[in-house]
Enzyme design. Structure first.
Site, PDB file in Angstrom:
ATOM      1  N   ASP A  16      -2.885  -4.324   3.470  1.00  7.85           N
ATOM      2  CA  ASP A  16      -3.315  -5.658   3.917  1.00  7.85           C
ATOM      3  C   ASP A  16      -2.251  -6.307   4.805  1.00  7.85           C
ATOM      4  O   ASP A  16      -1.053  -6.077   4.611  1.00  7.85           O
ATOM      5  CB  ASP A  16      -3.567  -6.530   2.676  1.00  7.85           C
ATOM      6  CG  ASP A  16      -4.366  -7.771   3.019  1.00  7.85           C
ATOM      7  OD1 ASP A  16      -4.958  -7.838   4.120  1.00  7.85           O
ATOM      8  OD2 ASP A  16      -4.398  -8.692   2.181  1.00  7.85           O
ATOM      9  N   HIS A  33      -4.175  -3.444  13.526  1.00 10.11           N
ATOM     10  CA  HIS A  33      -4.744  -2.241  12.902  1.00 10.11           C
ATOM     11  C   HIS A  33      -4.151  -0.978  13.545  1.00 10.11           C
ATOM     12  O   HIS A  33      -3.917   0.018  12.858  1.00 10.11           O
ATOM     13  CB  HIS A  33      -6.267  -2.244  13.033  1.00 10.11           C
ATOM     14  CG  HIS A  33      -6.929  -3.378  12.302  1.00 10.11           C
ATOM     15  ND1 HIS A  33      -6.575  -3.722  11.019  1.00 10.11           N
ATOM     16  CD2 HIS A  33      -7.906  -4.246  12.677  1.00 10.11           C
ATOM     17  CE1 HIS A  33      -7.322  -4.753  10.619  1.00 10.11           C
ATOM     18  NE2 HIS A  33      -8.134  -5.092  11.611  1.00 10.11           N
ATOM     19  N   LEU A 127       0.036  17.487  -0.088  1.00  8.49           N
ATOM     20  CA  LEU A 127      -0.347  16.107  -0.420  1.00  8.49           C
ATOM     21  C   LEU A 127      -1.837  15.928  -0.145  1.00  8.49           C
ATOM     22  O   LEU A 127      -2.327  16.350   0.904  1.00  8.49           O
ATOM     23  CB  LEU A 127       0.438  15.125   0.462  1.00  8.49           C
ATOM     24  CG  LEU A 127       0.063  13.655   0.321  1.00  8.49           C
ATOM     25  CD1 LEU A 127       0.784  13.017  -0.863  1.00  8.49           C
ATOM     26  CD2 LEU A 127       0.400  12.864   1.586  1.00  8.49           C
TER      27      LEU A 127
HETATM   28  C1  FPP Z   1      -6.518  -5.381   6.078  1.00  4.17           C
HETATM   29  O1  FPP Z   1      -5.702  -6.212   6.867  1.00  4.17           O
HETATM   30  C2  FPP Z   1      -6.649  -4.115   6.734  1.00  4.17           C
HETATM   31  C3  FPP Z   1      -7.831  -3.527   7.067  1.00  4.17           C
HETATM   32  C4  FPP Z   1      -9.143  -4.113   6.790  1.00  4.17           C
HETATM   33  C5  FPP Z   1      -7.857  -2.255   7.768  1.00  4.17           C
HETATM   34  C6  FPP Z   1      -6.786  -1.316   7.325  1.00  4.17           C
HETATM   35  C7  FPP Z   1      -6.687  -0.253   8.320  1.00  4.17           C
HETATM   36  C8  FPP Z   1      -5.534   0.298   8.733  1.00  4.17           C
HETATM   37  C9  FPP Z   1      -4.201   0.028   8.187  1.00  4.17           C
HETATM   38  C10 FPP Z   1      -5.549   1.265   9.800  1.00  4.17           C
HETATM   39  C11 FPP Z   1      -5.881   2.598   9.262  1.00  4.17           C
HETATM   40  C12 FPP Z   1      -7.253   2.767   9.613  1.00  4.17           C
HETATM   41  C13 FPP Z   1      -7.834   3.901   9.838  1.00  4.17           C
HETATM   42  C14 FPP Z   1      -8.990   3.761  10.683  1.00  4.17           C
HETATM   43  C15 FPP Z   1      -7.370   5.212   9.323  1.00  4.17           C
HETATM   44  P1  FPP Z   1      -6.329  -7.553   7.406  1.00  4.17           P
HETATM   45  O2  FPP Z   1      -6.982  -7.276   8.704  1.00  4.17           O
HETATM   46  O3  FPP Z   1      -7.233  -8.131   6.367  1.00  4.17           O
HETATM   47  O4  FPP Z   1      -5.047  -8.440   7.598  1.00  4.17           O
HETATM   48  P2  FPP Z   1      -4.953 -10.004   7.342  1.00  4.17           P
HETATM   49  O5  FPP Z   1      -5.124 -10.222   5.871  1.00  4.17           O
HETATM   50  O6  FPP Z   1      -3.574 -10.321   7.802  1.00  4.17           O
HETATM   51  O7  FPP Z   1      -6.015 -10.650   8.178  1.00  4.17           O
END
Ligand code: FPP
Length: 243
Positions: A16, A33, A127
Site C-alpha cells: 500500500d 504503481h 521461491l
Molecule cells: C495500493 O496502493 C496498491 C495497489 C492497489 C496496487 C499494487 C500494485 C503494485 C505494487 C504494482 C505491482 C503490480 C503488478 C501489476 C504486478 P494505493 O494505490 O492504494 O496507494 P495509496 O493508499 O497511497 O493511494
C-alpha cells in the site's frame, strides 16, 4: 538481520502507498504503481536471498475495480507488461510464479500472460511468488465453498482449505502491510488466522531491504502460541532444541 534465525517461510504483503508516493512527487498515481513494480522485483530477490520460501503479494483487489477507469486500465497494462518483461529474470532467480484470483473479468491478453508466466516458471523451486490479482479473501472462501458444493462434498475446515486458491502453500507466517494503514482489506482472510501482523509506515515504493529486515526482526521477536500458553510453548521439545 539477526544470524542463525530461521526466516519466516511464507511472507505476505499488502503493498500500500503507491498513490501517496506519486502524489508527493506531483506525479500521476500510475507512476507510483510503476515504482511499486520495481520495488516488488527487488523484494522478490531479497526474500529469495534470505531463504524465504513463499512470497504472496496483493496487487489488485476485487474492490479495486471501483477505482477511476484510467487507473484500473493502467494497472492491467502494468501487469501485462510486467509479466512479459519479468519472467526471464524470475527464471534466473528460481522463482515459481502463481496467479491467485478470479481470471474471469480479465482481458485475454492478461489471462494469456498469466498462464504463460506460470507455465514457464512451473519447475522453479527457490521461491514461490503468488501474485494476488482480482483477488479477495471473501471471493476465495465463496469459490471454495461453491466448488465443494458442486462436487457434493462436505464442507469442513480441511476440505475448504484444500479448495482455496492458496492451497498450494502453507499459511503465511508474517503478513506485512505498508503505507501506515492497519487493516486487512479483504486479503487472506482465511489464511492469516495465525499470521503475525506487521504494519510499516513506509509507502510501498520506499520499502527497501532494510525495511524488510526490520519486519523479519520484528517477526523473530514474537512468540507464536497458536492458542497455547507461553509455558507450553517454552517447554515444547522444539523450543529446547533451539535453546
Ligand atoms: C495500493 O496502493 C496498491 C495497489 C492497489 C496496487 C499494487 C500494485 C503494485 C505494487 C504494482 C505491482 C503490480 C503488478 C501489476 C504486478 P494505493 O494505490 O492504494 O496507494 P495509496 O493508499 O497511497 O493511494
Amino acid at each position: 538481520m539477526a544470524q542463525n534465525l530461521v526466516p519466516p517461510h511464507h511472507i505476505a504483503i499488502v503493498m500500500d502507498g503507491n498513490g501517496r508516493w506519486a502524489k508527493r512527487r506531483f506525479l500521476p498515481r500510475l507512476a507510483g504503481h510503476k515504482q511499486g513494480v520495481d520495488v516488488l522485483r527487488r523484494c522478490v530477490q531479497a526474500c529469495a536471498q534470505r531463504g524465504v520460501g513463499v512470497l504472496t503479494v496483493f496487487a489488485f483487489s476485487s474492490e479495486n475495480w471501483n477505482r477511476p477507469q484510467e487507473e484500473v486500465s493502467g494497472l492491467m497494462e502494468l501487469l501485462a507488461k510486467a509479466l512479459s518483461r519479468e519472467v526471464p529474470q524470475l527464471l534466473r532467480d528460481g522463482v515459481q510464479l502463481h496467479f491467485v484470483g478470479e481470471r474471469a473479468g480479465l482481458s485475454d491478453k492478461v489471462r494469456e500472460g498469466l498462464a504463460q508466466g506460470e507455465a514457464a516458471t512451473a519447475h522453479n523451486t527457490r521461491l514461490v511468488l503468488n501474485v494476488c490479482f482480482n483477488y479477495g479473501g471473501r471471493w476465495d472462501m465463496a469459490q471454495a465453498a461453491a466448488k465443494l458444493a458442486a462436487r457434493g462434498e462436505p464442507i469442513t475446515e480441511t476440505s475448504l482449505n484444500a479448495a482455496m486458491a492458496l492451497a498450494h502453500v502453507p499459511d503465511p507466517d508474517l503478513l506485512i502491510r505498508t503505507g501506515g494503514e492497519m487493516r486487512l482489506s479483504n486479503f487472506l482472510l482465511w489464511q492469516a488466522a495465525y499470521s503475525e501482523l506487521y504494519f510499516s509506515d513506509k509507502l510501498w515504493p520506499d520499502f527497501d531491504d532494510a525495511a524488510l529486515d526490520e519486519a523479519i526482526a520484528a517477526f523473530h521477536a514474537r512468540e507464536r502460541r497458536f492458542g497455547k500458553t507461553s509455558e507450553q510453548i517454552l517447554s515444547a521439545p522444539s523450543a529446547l532444541a533451539r535453546a
